[in-house]
Design an enzyme around this catalytic site. Sequence first.
Site, mmCIF file in Angstrom:
data_model
loop_
_atom_site.group_PDB
_atom_site.id
_atom_site.type_symbol
_atom_site.label_atom_id
_atom_site.label_comp_id
_atom_site.label_asym_id
_atom_site.label_seq_id
_atom_site.Cartn_x
_atom_site.Cartn_y
_atom_site.Cartn_z
ATOM 1 C CG ASP A 104 -2.188 0.844 0.920
ATOM 2 O OD1 ASP A 104 -2.123 2.074 1.083
ATOM 3 O OD2 ASP A 104 -3.203 0.270 0.520
ATOM 4 C CD GLN A 105 2.663 5.282 -3.564
ATOM 5 O OE1 GLN A 105 1.808 5.554 -4.396
ATOM 6 N NE2 GLN A 105 3.929 5.111 -3.887
#
Length: 204
Positions: free
Chosen positions: A81-82
């Site tokens: 995830d970012q």
Amino acid sequence: MAVLWRGRAPLLLASTSRVRRKLLEGAGIPVEAVAPGVDERALQHSIGPGVAAGDLAAHLAGAKAEAVARQHPDRVVIGADQVLAFEAECLGKPGTREAARRQLARLAGRSHVLHSAVALAVDGQVRGTAIETARLTLRDLDDAAIALYVEAAGEAALHSAGGYEIEGLGIHLFSRVEGEHSTILGLPLLPTLAMLRELNLLAL
């Protein structure tokens, strides 16, 4: 390149992101992608405010990996995830063209930080996580330039945090990019490969 992979089955990627899949395949790793079925917005809301952006990215990556690993306990699973951090705020995917224009107007001429996290799950449980960061600076952009980009980028501008997809037309928006390429694209490869090596899954 598949000769580098020692796993009995392809790596499971808890994501339908074509960019993340291409990063892994480019490193010689056979990949099968599985949608994690995680409601990121609800999960983020349950965590509550005050969580550091990097920790939030790691939590989301772990939740994705764990969700898929529970369904496939015999497989090695990667979740990623970012989170985009700007002025103590986490910016998400704009969803609409107007929201994309607003986000880009806020970021124009300024720097922001991308926190990319990866989580590895084996035997149905998360065994390791890593977080990498990158710093990006947008050019000074007027309303006309922002509108032109959003129109040209189309859906890509709506479904990327900050309103840009840097691996596409979004590269035109930037004056400076500091950080490892895969981190910027949302899957920090160096720590990912290190974790796979610890499991003796890579020949190199």
